[in-house]
Write a protein that holds these residues in place. Sequence first.
Motif, PDB file in Angstrom:
ATOM      1  N   MET A   1      12.837  11.871  14.576  1.00  0.00           N
ATOM      2  CA  MET A   1      14.354  11.311  14.696  1.00  0.00           C
ATOM      3  C   MET A   1      14.255  11.403  16.410  1.00  0.00           C
ATOM      4  O   MET A   1      15.211  10.798  17.051  1.00  0.00           O
ATOM      5  CB  MET A   1      15.103  12.774  14.285  1.00  0.00           C
ATOM      6  N   SER A   2      13.527  12.188  17.338  1.00  0.00           N
ATOM      7  CA  SER A   2      13.437  12.000  18.505  1.00  0.00           C
ATOM      8  C   SER A   2      13.150  10.427  19.118  1.00  0.00           C
ATOM      9  O   SER A   2      13.702   9.825  19.772  1.00  0.00           O
ATOM     10  CB  SER A   2      12.588  12.929  18.989  1.00  0.00           C
ATOM     11  N   GLU A   3      11.922  10.039  18.258  1.00  0.00           N
ATOM     12  CA  GLU A   3      11.634   8.746  18.451  1.00  0.00           C
ATOM     13  C   GLU A   3      12.723   7.630  18.144  1.00  0.00           C
ATOM     14  O   GLU A   3      12.599   6.623  18.726  1.00  0.00           O
ATOM     15  CB  GLU A   3      10.515   8.410  17.747  1.00  0.00           C
ATOM     16  N   SER A   4      13.613   8.064  17.083  1.00  0.00           N
ATOM     17  CA  SER A   4      14.632   6.928  16.832  1.00  0.00           C
ATOM     18  C   SER A   4      15.700   7.077  17.726  1.00  0.00           C
ATOM     19  O   SER A   4      16.861   6.484  17.158  1.00  0.00           O
ATOM     20  CB  SER A   4      14.999   7.240  15.109  1.00  0.00           C
ATOM     21  N   GLY A   5      15.902   8.025  18.538  1.00  0.00           N
ATOM     22  CA  GLY A   5      17.134   8.118  19.538  1.00  0.00           C
ATOM     23  C   GLY A   5      17.932   9.035  18.965  1.00  0.00           C
ATOM     24  O   GLY A   5      19.125   8.880  19.416  1.00  0.00           O
ATOM     25  N   ILE A   6      17.685   9.959  18.129  1.00  0.00           N
ATOM     26  CA  ILE A   6      18.694  10.576  17.537  1.00  0.00           C
ATOM     27  C   ILE A   6      18.513  11.986  18.319  1.00  0.00           C
ATOM     28  O   ILE A   6      17.451  12.630  18.685  1.00  0.00           O
ATOM     29  CB  ILE A   6      18.449  10.986  15.780  1.00  0.00           C
ATOM     30  N   GLY A   7      19.593  12.590  18.750  1.00  0.00           N
ATOM     31  CA  GLY A   7      19.735  13.789  19.629  1.00  0.00           C
ATOM     32  C   GLY A   7      18.997  15.038  18.796  1.00  0.00           C
ATOM     33  O   GLY A   7      18.958  15.075  17.568  1.00  0.00           O
ATOM     34  N   PHE A   8      18.515  15.811  19.744  1.00  0.00           N
ATOM     35  CA  PHE A   8      17.899  17.078  19.299  1.00  0.00           C
ATOM     36  C   PHE A   8      18.784  18.207  18.354  1.00  0.00           C
ATOM     37  O   PHE A   8      18.157  18.482  17.249  1.00  0.00           O
ATOM     38  CB  PHE A   8      17.169  17.864  20.362  1.00  0.00           C
ATOM     39  N   TYR A   9      19.681  17.989  18.586  1.00  0.00           N
ATOM     40  CA  TYR A   9      20.694  18.876  17.774  1.00  0.00           C
ATOM     41  C   TYR A   9      20.798  18.507  16.395  1.00  0.00           C
ATOM     42  O   TYR A   9      20.782  19.129  15.469  1.00  0.00           O
ATOM     43  CB  TYR A   9      21.853  19.243  18.386  1.00  0.00           C
ATOM     44  N   SER A  10      21.134  17.100  16.457  1.00  0.00           N
ATOM     45  CA  SER A  10      21.280  16.386  15.049  1.00  0.00           C
ATOM     46  C   SER A  10      19.978  16.489  14.365  1.00  0.00           C
ATOM     47  O   SER A  10      19.962  16.721  13.280  1.00  0.00           O
ATOM     48  CB  SER A  10      21.744  14.906  15.130  1.00  0.00           C
ATOM     49  N   ALA A  11      18.950  16.428  15.056  1.00  0.00           N
ATOM     50  CA  ALA A  11      17.397  16.593  14.387  1.00  0.00           C
ATOM     51  C   ALA A  11      17.351  17.871  13.803  1.00  0.00           C
ATOM     52  O   ALA A  11      16.810  18.081  12.523  1.00  0.00           O
ATOM     53  CB  ALA A  11      16.435  16.064  15.173  1.00  0.00           C
ATOM     54  N   LEU A  12      17.623  19.000  14.395  1.00  0.00           N
ATOM     55  CA  LEU A  12      17.728  20.343  13.810  1.00  0.00           C
ATOM     56  C   LEU A  12      18.608  20.534  12.732  1.00  0.00           C
ATOM     57  O   LEU A  12      18.178  21.077  11.849  1.00  0.00           O
ATOM     58  CB  LEU A  12      18.113  21.358  14.973  1.00  0.00           C
ATOM     59  N   GLU A  13      19.812  19.981  12.720  1.00  0.00           N
ATOM     60  CA  GLU A  13      20.763  20.041  11.626  1.00  0.00           C
ATOM     61  C   GLU A  13      20.002  19.362  10.300  1.00  0.00           C
ATOM     62  O   GLU A  13      20.232  19.919   9.190  1.00  0.00           O
ATOM     63  CB  GLU A  13      21.911  19.304  11.590  1.00  0.00           C
ATOM     64  N   THR A  14      19.224  18.208  10.561  1.00  0.00           N
ATOM     65  CA  THR A  14      18.612  17.569   9.377  1.00  0.00           C
ATOM     66  C   THR A  14      17.261  18.494   8.754  1.00  0.00           C
ATOM     67  O   THR A  14      17.290  18.823   7.528  1.00  0.00           O
ATOM     68  CB  THR A  14      18.047  16.319   9.874  1.00  0.00           C
ATOM     69  N   SER A  15      16.733  18.898   9.849  1.00  0.00           N
ATOM     70  CA  SER A  15      15.724  19.684   9.483  1.00  0.00           C
ATOM     71  C   SER A  15      15.842  21.213   8.924  1.00  0.00           C
ATOM     72  O   SER A  15      15.441  21.917   8.088  1.00  0.00           O
ATOM     73  CB  SER A  15      14.795  20.134  10.626  1.00  0.00           C
ATOM     74  N   LEU A  16      17.014  21.654   9.331  1.00  0.00           N
ATOM     75  CA  LEU A  16      17.823  22.930   8.717  1.00  0.00           C
ATOM     76  C   LEU A  16      17.697  22.847   7.164  1.00  0.00           C
ATOM     77  O   LEU A  16      17.667  23.725   6.442  1.00  0.00           O
ATOM     78  CB  LEU A  16      18.881  23.060   9.290  1.00  0.00           C
ATOM     79  N   LEU A  17      18.002  21.565   6.616  1.00  0.00           N
ATOM     80  CA  LEU A  17      18.029  21.393   5.126  1.00  0.00           C
ATOM     81  C   LEU A  17      16.897  21.609   4.430  1.00  0.00           C
ATOM     82  O   LEU A  17      16.842  22.103   3.339  1.00  0.00           O
ATOM     83  CB  LEU A  17      18.752  19.836   4.909  1.00  0.00           C
ATOM     84  N   LEU A  18      15.623  21.532   5.089  1.00  0.00           N
ATOM     85  CA  LEU A  18      14.312  21.593   4.566  1.00  0.00           C
ATOM     86  C   LEU A  18      14.021  23.258   4.677  1.00  0.00           C
ATOM     87  O   LEU A  18      13.272  23.564   3.614  1.00  0.00           O
ATOM     88  CB  LEU A  18      13.299  21.018   5.364  1.00  0.00           C
ATOM     89  N   ALA A  19      14.837  23.971   5.389  1.00  0.00           N
ATOM     90  CA  ALA A  19      14.489  25.160   5.669  1.00  0.00           C
ATOM     91  C   ALA A  19      15.507  26.310   4.813  1.00  0.00           C
ATOM     92  O   ALA A  19      15.404  27.411   5.070  1.00  0.00           O
ATOM     93  CB  ALA A  19      14.331  25.737   6.914  1.00  0.00           C
ATOM     94  N   GLU A  20      16.157  25.541   3.899  1.00  0.00           N
ATOM     95  CA  GLU A  20      16.990  26.623   3.203  1.00  0.00           C
ATOM     96  C   GLU A  20      16.777  27.933   2.587  1.00  0.00           C
ATOM     97  O   GLU A  20      17.316  28.718   2.459  1.00  0.00           O
ATOM     98  CB  GLU A  20      18.093  25.533   2.349  1.00  0.00           C
ATOM     99  N   LYS A  21      15.496  27.561   1.720  1.00  0.00           N
ATOM    100  CA  LYS A  21      14.943  28.399   0.987  1.00  0.00           C
ATOM    101  C   LYS A  21      14.065  29.390   1.649  1.00  0.00           C
ATOM    102  O   LYS A  21      13.341  30.502   1.233  1.00  0.00           O
ATOM    103  CB  LYS A  21      14.261  27.970  -0.274  1.00  0.00           C
ATOM    104  N   ASN A  22      13.716  29.373   3.140  1.00  0.00           N
ATOM    105  CA  ASN A  22      13.057  29.878   3.978  1.00  0.00           C
ATOM    106  C   ASN A  22      13.681  30.593   5.003  1.00  0.00           C
ATOM    107  O   ASN A  22      13.884  29.877   5.870  1.00  0.00           O
ATOM    108  CB  ASN A  22      11.931  29.153   4.594  1.00  0.00           C
ATOM    109  N   VAL A  23      13.898  31.862   4.568  1.00  0.00           N
ATOM    110  CA  VAL A  23      15.009  32.736   5.801  1.00  0.00           C
ATOM    111  C   VAL A  23      14.353  32.737   7.192  1.00  0.00           C
ATOM    112  O   VAL A  23      15.151  32.377   8.247  1.00  0.00           O
ATOM    113  CB  VAL A  23      15.236  34.184   5.263  1.00  0.00           C
ATOM    114  N   LYS A  24      13.158  33.053   7.397  1.00  0.00           N
ATOM    115  CA  LYS A  24      12.481  32.919   8.518  1.00  0.00           C
ATOM    116  C   LYS A  24      12.504  31.802   9.363  1.00  0.00           C
ATOM    117  O   LYS A  24      13.127  31.608  10.677  1.00  0.00           O
ATOM    118  CB  LYS A  24      11.114  33.589   8.362  1.00  0.00           C
ATOM    119  N   VAL A  25      12.176  30.757   8.896  1.00  0.00           N
ATOM    120  CA  VAL A  25      12.257  29.271   9.358  1.00  0.00           C
ATOM    121  C   VAL A  25      13.635  29.132   9.660  1.00  0.00           C
ATOM    122  O   VAL A  25      14.060  28.398  10.694  1.00  0.00           O
ATOM    123  CB  VAL A  25      11.443  28.277   8.589  1.00  0.00           C
TER     124      VAL A  25
END
Length: 313
Positions: free
Chosen positions: A193-217
């Motif tokens: 997402m960084s390479e695609s020009g998407i902001g770091f905050y927006s990239a973190l929002e997307t990655s947050l979906l992946l960690a929904e079931k992992n409390v620590k991450v």
Amino acid sequence: MSKKEIVQFTSVLSELLSSDMTLRSALEIMSDMTGLRRACALAASEIKSYLAEGSRFSIALKKCQSLSFDDVYIAFVCSAEKSGNLEKTMEFLKKREEGKSNRSAKLLAMCAYPMFVILVTFVGGIVLSSFATQLVADLSGTFDFVAYKKSVASGCVQANLFLAFAAFVLIKLLQNLLNKNIRLDIFRILDFMSESGIGFYSALETSLLLAEKNVKVKNEILSAMEDVSLGKKIGESIGNFGKDFKLYAQVAENSGDLGKVFKQICSSLESKFSRLEKICMDLTSPVIISVAGIYIIILLKKVVMPVLFTINF
């Protein structure tokens, strides 16, 4: 079966889009392909009809009934709609889905042997414990069957508790392996997402979906998002993912090349994951043999030994 179908759908769509074909044309071709799995062809036809009604591709994927696309997949497509780089996004999703499928197959293969041995050992122990008193003849005439039954029951409980503990440890090790893999997947997302020009905050929002079931991450990502929202440097935000990432955070702050830092992190995590995976594969057989051996020893001590030595309890 759905995972394989998602992989095939993504792979074929990516290949068609890389041939300078429009999304609708690619879906049209896919809906008529005889070599595709039925669910993939139906999904292509269904999504194409939603696009014809005016829905965006991300919304069409969410509405699709023939295949179930997860939130991370849809979030990537949504980002691609904003950046206008659907072809590159589908190529990334193709690699991601194929990687997920390969990892699942490896984990399944790694678990199959231990679970089979544990199951056979458990069933054998139950059968032995259930019929032990019926198979033992009172040759001496003084053998205490009441005490023997108690010994058999005690041995069965001890052996099965040990087996349950071993299975629990195995599951925890696999969870730990998956957790490390989730972190790797997250940094691949951030890198892309960084390479695609998407902001770091927006990239973190997307990655947050992946960690929904992992409390620590999940908490690590939320902490990084909070730092970004407070105006802290991106490098400092990366440090929230653990002490191993603080060095990379310092490199990011000094070099300013965030993409390079993400690639270094991904490379490091891939190497660690591969080493850990190899260690787990190498240790599987000896550990399971040891577990089965201890289980059998417990049963021998409580079920067989009293008979051999005619011990009164």
